[in-house]
Design a protein around this motif. Structure first.
Motif, PDB file in Angstrom:
ATOM      1  N   TRP A   1      -8.454 -16.576   4.937  1.00 30.05           N
ATOM      2  CA  TRP A   1      -9.440 -16.408   3.947  1.00 30.05           C
ATOM      3  C   TRP A   1     -10.083 -14.893   4.371  1.00 30.05           C
ATOM      4  CZ3 TRP A   1     -14.429 -15.398   5.848  1.00 30.05           C
ATOM      5  CH2 TRP A   1     -14.606 -15.877   6.982  1.00 30.05           C
ATOM      6  N   PHE A   2     -10.439 -14.617   5.399  1.00 29.17           N
ATOM      7  CA  PHE A   2     -11.143 -13.501   6.090  1.00 29.17           C
ATOM      8  C   PHE A   2      -9.955 -12.342   5.871  1.00 29.17           C
ATOM      9  CE2 PHE A   2     -12.007 -10.418   9.385  1.00 29.17           C
ATOM     10  CZ  PHE A   2     -13.327 -10.022   9.260  1.00 29.17           C
ATOM     11  N   SER A   3      -8.717 -12.507   6.001  1.00 26.69           N
ATOM     12  CA  SER A   3      -7.915 -11.198   5.704  1.00 26.69           C
ATOM     13  C   SER A   3      -7.883 -10.881   4.100  1.00 26.69           C
ATOM     14  CB  SER A   3      -6.500 -11.659   6.176  1.00 26.69           C
ATOM     15  OG  SER A   3      -5.798 -10.390   6.096  1.00 26.69           O
ATOM     16  N   ARG A   4      -7.925 -12.082   3.479  1.00 28.69           N
ATOM     17  CA  ARG A   4      -7.935 -11.768   2.077  1.00 28.69           C
ATOM     18  C   ARG A   4      -9.201 -11.247   1.488  1.00 28.69           C
ATOM     19  NH1 ARG A   4      -5.340 -17.161   1.511  1.00 28.69           N
ATOM     20  NH2 ARG A   4      -3.096 -16.950   1.043  1.00 28.69           N
ATOM     21  N   LEU A   5     -10.304 -11.608   2.164  1.00 29.07           N
ATOM     22  CA  LEU A   5     -11.486 -11.161   1.485  1.00 29.07           C
ATOM     23  C   LEU A   5     -11.643  -9.512   2.048  1.00 29.07           C
ATOM     24  CD1 LEU A   5     -14.235 -11.390   0.566  1.00 29.07           C
ATOM     25  CD2 LEU A   5     -15.176 -11.918   2.988  1.00 29.07           C
ATOM     26  N   SER A   6     -11.126  -9.267   3.204  1.00 28.60           N
ATOM     27  CA  SER A   6     -10.922  -7.774   3.665  1.00 28.60           C
ATOM     28  C   SER A   6     -10.220  -7.096   2.769  1.00 28.60           C
ATOM     29  CB  SER A   6     -10.529  -7.978   5.202  1.00 28.60           C
ATOM     30  OG  SER A   6     -11.247  -8.278   6.150  1.00 28.60           O
ATOM     31  N   LEU A   7      -9.218  -7.429   2.572  1.00 27.91           N
ATOM     32  CA  LEU A   7      -8.070  -6.759   1.537  1.00 27.91           C
ATOM     33  C   LEU A   7      -8.720  -6.532   0.048  1.00 27.91           C
ATOM     34  CD1 LEU A   7      -5.468  -5.411   1.522  1.00 27.91           C
ATOM     35  CD2 LEU A   7      -4.497  -7.614   0.445  1.00 27.91           C
ATOM     36  N   TRP A   8      -9.403  -7.459  -0.398  1.00 23.77           N
ATOM     37  CA  TRP A   8     -10.182  -7.378  -1.506  1.00 23.77           C
ATOM     38  C   TRP A   8     -11.160  -6.291  -1.477  1.00 23.77           C
ATOM     39  CZ3 TRP A   8     -14.909  -8.002  -3.042  1.00 23.77           C
ATOM     40  CH2 TRP A   8     -15.535  -7.852  -4.494  1.00 23.77           C
ATOM     41  N   SER A   9     -12.051  -6.556  -0.499  1.00 22.98           N
ATOM     42  CA  SER A   9     -13.087  -5.889  -0.419  1.00 22.98           C
ATOM     43  C   SER A   9     -12.886  -4.236  -0.022  1.00 22.98           C
ATOM     44  CB  SER A   9     -14.285  -6.235   0.664  1.00 22.98           C
ATOM     45  OG  SER A   9     -13.606  -6.354   1.891  1.00 22.98           O
ATOM     46  N   ALA A  10     -11.949  -4.112   0.570  1.00 18.47           N
ATOM     47  CA  ALA A  10     -11.564  -2.541   0.898  1.00 18.47           C
ATOM     48  C   ALA A  10     -10.920  -1.849  -0.215  1.00 18.47           C
ATOM     49  CB  ALA A  10     -10.685  -2.612   1.977  1.00 18.47           C
ATOM     50  N   TYR A  11     -10.252  -2.756  -1.251  1.00 21.92           N
ATOM     51  CA  TYR A  11      -9.682  -2.071  -2.414  1.00 21.92           C
ATOM     52  C   TYR A  11     -10.716  -1.959  -3.313  1.00 21.92           C
ATOM     53  CZ  TYR A  11      -4.870  -1.517  -0.865  1.00 21.92           C
ATOM     54  OH  TYR A  11      -3.882  -0.889   0.146  1.00 21.92           O
ATOM     55  N   ARG A  12     -11.697  -2.974  -3.406  1.00 18.60           N
ATOM     56  CA  ARG A  12     -12.739  -2.904  -4.486  1.00 18.60           C
ATOM     57  C   ARG A  12     -13.532  -1.586  -4.608  1.00 18.60           C
ATOM     58  NH1 ARG A  12     -13.385  -5.043  -9.374  1.00 18.60           N
ATOM     59  NH2 ARG A  12     -13.104  -3.097  -9.662  1.00 18.60           N
ATOM     60  N   LEU A  13     -13.719  -0.856  -3.461  1.00 19.75           N
ATOM     61  CA  LEU A  13     -14.639   0.174  -3.543  1.00 19.75           C
ATOM     62  C   LEU A  13     -13.786   1.460  -3.837  1.00 19.75           C
ATOM     63  CD1 LEU A  13     -14.039   2.212  -0.658  1.00 19.75           C
ATOM     64  CD2 LEU A  13     -14.753   0.125   0.374  1.00 19.75           C
ATOM     65  N   LEU A  14     -12.374   1.042  -4.057  1.00 19.07           N
ATOM     66  CA  LEU A  14     -11.649   2.313  -4.075  1.00 19.07           C
ATOM     67  C   LEU A  14     -11.429   2.715  -5.919  1.00 19.07           C
ATOM     68  CD1 LEU A  14      -8.540   1.712  -2.026  1.00 19.07           C
ATOM     69  CD2 LEU A  14     -10.334   3.527  -1.736  1.00 19.07           C
ATOM     70  N   ARG A  15     -11.351   3.833  -6.319  1.00 18.73           N
ATOM     71  CA  ARG A  15     -11.084   4.183  -7.683  1.00 18.73           C
ATOM     72  C   ARG A  15      -9.847   4.652  -7.913  1.00 18.73           C
ATOM     73  NH1 ARG A  15     -16.853   6.658 -10.126  1.00 18.73           N
ATOM     74  NH2 ARG A  15     -18.287   5.210  -9.137  1.00 18.73           N
ATOM     75  N   GLY A  16      -9.198   5.145  -6.892  1.00 20.74           N
ATOM     76  CA  GLY A  16      -7.885   5.724  -6.991  1.00 20.74           C
ATOM     77  C   GLY A  16      -6.883   5.590  -5.704  1.00 20.74           C
ATOM     78  N   GLY A  17      -5.521   5.684  -5.867  1.00 22.52           N
ATOM     79  CA  GLY A  17      -4.818   5.701  -4.716  1.00 22.52           C
ATOM     80  C   GLY A  17      -3.559   6.708  -5.032  1.00 22.52           C
ATOM     81  N   LEU A  18      -3.141   7.419  -3.900  1.00 22.12           N
ATOM     82  CA  LEU A  18      -2.007   8.151  -3.933  1.00 22.12           C
ATOM     83  C   LEU A  18      -0.569   7.393  -3.204  1.00 22.12           C
ATOM     84  CD1 LEU A  18      -2.997  11.493  -2.572  1.00 22.12           C
ATOM     85  CD2 LEU A  18      -2.600  11.047  -5.053  1.00 22.12           C
ATOM     86  N   ILE A  19       0.272   7.337  -3.645  1.00 26.42           N
ATOM     87  CA  ILE A  19       1.654   6.776  -3.243  1.00 26.42           C
ATOM     88  C   ILE A  19       2.648   7.878  -3.234  1.00 26.42           C
ATOM     89  CG2 ILE A  19       0.974   4.395  -3.985  1.00 26.42           C
ATOM     90  CD1 ILE A  19       2.821   4.548  -6.302  1.00 26.42           C
ATOM     91  N   HIS A  20       3.638   7.463  -2.589  1.00 27.55           N
ATOM     92  CA  HIS A  20       4.808   8.316  -2.156  1.00 27.55           C
ATOM     93  C   HIS A  20       6.224   7.754  -3.099  1.00 27.55           C
ATOM     94  CE1 HIS A  20       2.307   9.551   1.207  1.00 27.55           C
ATOM     95  NE2 HIS A  20       2.317  10.442   0.313  1.00 27.55           N
ATOM     96  N   GLY A  21       6.231   8.163  -4.397  1.00 24.79           N
ATOM     97  CA  GLY A  21       7.223   7.324  -5.118  1.00 24.79           C
ATOM     98  C   GLY A  21       6.714   6.254  -5.870  1.00 24.79           C
ATOM     99  N   ASP A  22       7.826   5.496  -6.604  1.00 25.90           N
ATOM    100  CA  ASP A  22       7.442   4.273  -7.406  1.00 25.90           C
ATOM    101  C   ASP A  22       7.058   3.254  -6.764  1.00 25.90           C
ATOM    102  OD1 ASP A  22       8.372   5.861  -9.615  1.00 25.90           O
ATOM    103  OD2 ASP A  22      10.530   5.002  -9.222  1.00 25.90           O
ATOM    104  N   PRO A  23       5.898   2.495  -7.031  1.00 23.60           N
ATOM    105  CA  PRO A  23       5.634   1.324  -6.251  1.00 23.60           C
ATOM    106  C   PRO A  23       6.590   0.390  -6.072  1.00 23.60           C
ATOM    107  CG  PRO A  23       4.087   1.772  -8.323  1.00 23.60           C
ATOM    108  CD  PRO A  23       5.344   2.498  -8.376  1.00 23.60           C
TER     109      PRO A  23
END
Length: 387
Positions: A142-164
């Protein structure tokens, strides 16, 4: 009246200590500064770059290596603390956007809240998603999922290298831009400081395989040792520091080579290789091994170095940008992951294959530019601002 350029001031959060990410951050920041962006890189005293065309704030604290319970606890506390340091420097510098240099959701349930508030107030946060496939890395689920959600919730965009890749964690609110991973061409600027074959006692006629960078289980270096043991005339150089104490220690590979009767053909150099020495390793090798396991679906910075010497690669991984880069540019061969037999077949193929791959590498170097990388970052910034 035309809109002012965006971002006018970009604060880059750069806590990485070693590996390819500090190099990536430096080259990207250089290109942004060349475009006229006011770039401030928030980093620590460990940062290897001193002469830059962008500003550095060397304020982030760090905890040294160690396996004691106290040391582990201090690393967790420091990881949380540096994100509050980031919050303080945002208030002080007032950037128009913040760029996280890499995935940083660890313990975000403890540090994300002031940043979520700034996000709600209009500050743009984006991240370079070097590894878009995220797992439950630490603590209760539950803590890991909450951390993942809250870190990505503050983001508006992301750079990736290649297709997802399959399994990528890309929430619907996240604007994504695919960009090339730029070249680490500064390493090729100087000639080799010494003859590595002579230093290690490797014969001139030997076929040298190089595994460069961190010594890590995910690179399947034990399978490389097995494959090389079965190929007379092949030698293996594993060069780099141990990734962490959770990974096999360097001595494991020395002992493995001794048990397989190829200790004289397997050389493990377990230390950080500074940039000025990199040329010695790539000039001495015949091919570069990037034999990741099937769980790896990201890009490898080592391939950006190999490109400077036109060295073919033998690669494996899960489906993702590494496979696309190798096969799409014709700069080596891609083999089944997690198989010493597949690695052996690939090595034997490259030992006899006289294909000229210089055109593929030339095209790769042209496309894998920091100009193209920053073009994509600025496009992403513009998209998230307009949205």
């Amino acid at each position: 009246m035309s809109e002012p350029p965006f971002p006018r001031r970009l604060l880059v959060f750069a806590p990485s200590v070693d590996g390819g990410i500090p190099h990536y951050t430096h080259h990207q920041a250089q290109e942004l500064a060349r475009r006229g962006v006011d770039v401030v890189v928030l980093t620590g005293k460990h940062n290897p770059w001193r002469q830059t065309n962008y500003r550095q704030v060397r304020a982030l604290t760090a905890v040294g290596p160690g396996s004691s319970i106290l040391n582990k606890a201090l690393r967790v506390i420091n990881h949380v603390w540096i994100h509050y340091q980031l919050f303080w420097w945002i208030l002080r510098l007032r950037p128009s956007a913040v760029l996280f240099e890499a995935n940083t959701e660890f313990y975000a349930a403890l540090w994300s809240w002031p940043h979520l508030l700034l996000n709600r107030l209009g500050l743009t946060y984006v991240m370079t998603l070097h590894d878009p496939v995220r797992g439950l890395w630490f603590g209760p689920k539950w803590f890991s999922r909450l951390s993942l959600w809250s870190a990505y919730r503050l983001l508006r965009g992301g750079l990736i290298h290649g297709d997802p890749p399959k399994g990528a964690y890309l929430p619907p609110w996240l604007q994504v831009e695919s960009v090339p991973h730029g070249l680490f061409d500064h390493m090729a600027a100087a000639s080799a400081p010494y003859d590595l074959r002579e230093r290690l006692g490797i014969a001139r006629e030997a076929f040298v395989v190089l595994s460069f960078g961190h010594i890590a289980d995910r690179k399947n270096q034990h399978l490389l040792v097995e494959a090389v043991a079965r190929i007379p005339g092949a030698a293996l150089v594993i060069a780099g520091p141990q990734m962490s104490r959770r990974n096999r220690p360097p001595q494991f590979y020395r002992d493995q080579a001794a048990s397989l009767g190829c200790a004289d053909r397997v050389h493990v150099i377990d230390r950080f290789i500074p940039d000025e020495e990199a040329a010695a390793f790539f000039a001495a090798c015949d091919i570069v091994a990037l034999t990741y396991d099937s769980g790896f679906v990201s890009q490898s910075g080592v391939i950006q170095i190999a490109a400077q010497w036109d060295r073919p690669v033998i690669a494996s991984s899960g489906a993702g940008p590494l496979q696309e880069t190798v096969e799409g540019n014709g700069i080596g061969i891609f083999v089944e992951p997690d198989s010493s037999e597949a690695i052996e077949r690939g090595l034997r193929q490259l030992m006899t294959d006289k294909t000229d791959r210089s055109a593929g590498y030339a095209a790769f170097r042209q496309n894998a530019s920091w100009e193209a990388n920053v073009d994509g970052l600025l496009r992403l910034m513009d998209r998230v601002r307009r949205r």
